[in-house]
Each structure stands twice: as structure tokens, then as C-alpha cells.
Design an enzyme around this catalytic site. Sequence first.
Site, PDB file in Angstrom:
ATOM      1  CG  ASP A 119     142.941  61.113  34.847  1.00  0.00           C
ATOM      2  OD1 ASP A 119     144.090  60.630  34.963  1.00  0.00           O
ATOM      3  OD2 ASP A 119     142.711  62.340  35.006  1.00  0.00           O
ATOM      4  NE  ARG A 156     150.800  69.630  33.328  1.00  0.00           N
ATOM      5  CZ  ARG A 156     150.796  68.333  33.002  1.00  0.00           C
ATOM      6  NH1 ARG A 156     151.493  67.469  33.707  1.00  0.00           N
ATOM      7  NH2 ARG A 156     150.095  67.901  31.984  1.00  0.00           N
ATOM      8  CB  CYS A 196     145.143  61.695  30.123  1.00  0.00           C
ATOM      9  SG  CYS A 196     144.910  61.479  31.891  1.00  0.00           S
ATOM     10  CG  HIS A 198     145.065  68.044  30.577  1.00  0.00           C
ATOM     11  ND1 HIS A 198     145.921  68.871  29.879  1.00  0.00           N
ATOM     12  CD2 HIS A 198     145.754  66.883  30.789  1.00  0.00           C
ATOM     13  CE1 HIS A 198     147.073  68.234  29.691  1.00  0.00           C
ATOM     14  NE2 HIS A 198     146.998  67.038  30.225  1.00  0.00           N
ATOM     15  CD  GLN A 231     145.888  63.621  27.322  1.00  0.00           C
ATOM     16  OE1 GLN A 231     146.973  63.854  27.820  1.00  0.00           O
ATOM     17  NE2 GLN A 231     145.710  62.694  26.401  1.00  0.00           N
ATOM     18  NE  ARG A 244     148.758  66.386  25.456  1.00  0.00           N
ATOM     19  CZ  ARG A 244     149.218  66.522  26.701  1.00  0.00           C
ATOM     20  NH1 ARG A 244     149.272  65.483  27.503  1.00  0.00           N
ATOM     21  NH2 ARG A 244     149.608  67.702  27.160  1.00  0.00           N
TER      22      ARG A 244
HETATM   23  N1  NVA Z   1     143.943  64.220  36.276  1.00  0.00           N
HETATM   24  C1  NVA Z   1     145.375  64.027  36.171  1.00  0.00           C
HETATM   25  C2  NVA Z   1     145.810  64.212  34.766  1.00  0.00           C
HETATM   26  C3  NVA Z   1     147.282  64.070  34.532  1.00  0.00           C
HETATM   27  C4  NVA Z   1     147.682  64.305  33.107  1.00  0.00           C
HETATM   28  C5  NVA Z   1     146.075  65.019  37.081  1.00  0.00           C
HETATM   29  O1  NVA Z   1     145.666  66.192  37.116  1.00  0.00           O
HETATM   30  O2  NVA Z   1     147.006  64.623  37.770  1.00  0.00           O
HETATM   31  N1   CP Z   2     148.745  63.334  30.072  1.00  0.00           N
HETATM   32  C1   CP Z   2     149.630  64.238  30.523  1.00  0.00           C
HETATM   33  O1   CP Z   2     149.400  65.444  30.506  1.00  0.00           O
HETATM   34  O2   CP Z   2     150.808  63.702  30.954  1.00  0.00           O
HETATM   35  P1   CP Z   2     151.992  64.431  31.730  1.00  0.00           P
HETATM   36  O3   CP Z   2     151.479  64.749  33.116  1.00  0.00           O
HETATM   37  O4   CP Z   2     153.098  63.440  31.734  1.00  0.00           O
HETATM   38  O5   CP Z   2     152.341  65.687  30.998  1.00  0.00           O
END
Ligand code: NVA
Ligand code: CP
Length: 316
Positions: free
Chosen positions: A236, A114, A276, A141, A144, A304
Site C-alpha cells: 500500500d 470514511r 488496495c 479498512h 477492502q 469491492r
Molecule cells: N492506506 C491508504 C488506503 C487507501 C485506500 C490510505 O488510508 O490512504
Molecule cells: N481502495 C480504496 O478504498 O480506494 P478508494 O480510496 O479509491 O476508495
Amino acid sequence: MIAHDLHALGMKGRDFLGLADYTPKEIRQLIDLGIELKKFNQAGEAFRPLAGKTLGMIFEKSSTRTRVSFEVGMYQLGGHALFLSRNDLQIGRGEIISDTAGVLSRYLDGIMIRTFGHQILVDLAQHASIPVINALTDYSHPCQALADYMTVLEHKGRLDGLKIAYIGDGNNMAHSLMIGGAKLGLHVAVASPEGYQPDAGVQEQTRRIAAETGGSLLVTGDAREAIADADVVYTDVWASMGFEEEQKIRERAFADFQVNEELTELAKPDYVFLHCLPAHRGEEVTSGVIDSKHSIIFDEAENRLHAQKAILAALM
Ligand code: NVA
Ligand code: CP
């Protein structure tokens, strides 16, 4: 039973950088495998194809779901997972990604990352000799989105021909839902304010894929147009990780893009709501929607685990 011949999937050794790299049939196989693995779990049946294997999990951003679901997923598959935060790794002190990839490939059987820039993921995959899995970048992502479409399939009994409305920021989540939706033959409608629409390249790619699968893409500045007759409503956060300092400007820009009771009146009466997570109640979605009977956010979060076990079992 897909689980009984994982090699037959032909995915061993591959990376999972985005859904664009997988055919509609392969994406559907991963979803079906996820559903099988969920059933094993519910029946208390052990399935340990990754015994003796280790996944490295590199986190340069925070996480609740991704970290826990990957770690538990590896355990359930008989393997082991190592949490590697940026601060603990030498990349935090400037070690280059290609050296990191080369070294980790000598210890591990797979890497999940990540990170911020998508190119970091691509570089890691290029220099690693083991499968690399995208656990979120600023661009996409896909884990997800795979879990999301698995959840929709469980609730609606089908995917192709359904309409998904994504209301909000044209971000990583929007991109993966667009590509995945087009691959699976859904009609994808995205409503975002001017300046926050999905990447033009992703729009073009989505349209190209949709032309082959019978899906479609609408990108609009009108949330009401996007949500009309939708089977699935998705939103989101307005300010993703890394964009927190834009929170105030974004609250103004997204004011007309809140998923609330008035807007969801326009969706199909039996629409399902997905997010998500993490969510900000009162911003991108009201409590009245996210905590309503339409909301399937906890099934989604659970999936997930099973969708990612499918990826891990297929690739590693
Ligand atoms: N769009 C959000 C998704 C988190 C799972 C982010 O990147 O923070
Ligand atoms: N939806 C998701 O990826 O959540 P986290 O940021 O908690 O991993």
C-alpha cells in the site's frame, strides 16, 4: 445458496466496524455470498433484496473505488445511495456526531462512513439505530480486506494455510489484512521499517486469533524475510490520506521496502500481487510488478463491489 435466505445469516441490523467483530464462519459466509452475487451479476440475473432502502455514504476523505462500488452496489441490490461529503453535511460546521447519527437513523436504512479517527466511526455506530459500515478510518479498512480475501480465494481456491506478505506501512490496510488473515487461517507476514510497524494491540489481537485458527503472524523489519515463499504479496502507499505532509520523510524510511522484481523473486513462483489502490508506481511498487502477470489488482478492485453487496444485503 446463501442469497436466498439472508435472514438465516443472523447479521441483520449489525454494524460492520471491523473483521474482529465477525467469526471466521461469518467472514467466510460474506465472502461466499459475495461470490454468489458476482455470479448473479455475470449472468445478468436481478437480485434486489434492498428495494426501497437507502444507504447514506459519508465521506470525509477522497475516494474512487469505495464511493463508486458502494453506490453501484446499492443500485444493483435494488436500493438507493446518497453521497454525503463532509463539506455538504453540518458536521463540517460542527454538528456533533451523536445528533448526526440520531437524525440520519430516521431517514436511512444504513450508513457507510470514511473518516479519520476510528473513534468517530465507533461514536456514530453507538448513536445510530441502523447498521454502520466502516469504509476506511486511519485504523482499519475491513471492506477492502474482505474483497481482498475473496479475490485470493477465487485465484488460489483456498485461504487457510496460505502465506500473505504485506510489505510497507503498518497502516489501516495492514491492520485489516492481519485480523482478516488470522480469522481465515492464513500465515500473515508484515515487513515495515522501525517506527512504522502495525499497532501493538492489533499484533496481539492477530496472534490471539491465529492461535485459534491455525494461522500465524510474523512482524519483521526485513522485507526479504516476510516475502519468502509467499503466495500473496501485498503493499500500500507509504503516506496514507491524512499523512501527505510526511511524504518525503517516509520515502527515505521506506526505501528498502519497495516491492520490485528482485524482492518478488523470493515469493512463490505463482504468487499473486494485490494492492488496495490508489498506487504510486516507482514508490511502494514498481511497474514491473504491479503490471505483471502476477498482478490481480483489477479483479481485486471489482470485488469491492461484490463483497460490499454481500455486507449490505446481509446487514440491511
Ligand atoms: N492506506 C491508504 C488506503 C487507501 C485506500 C490510505 O488510508 O490512504
Ligand atoms: N481502495 C480504496 O478504498 O480506494 P478508494 O480510496 O479509491 O476508495
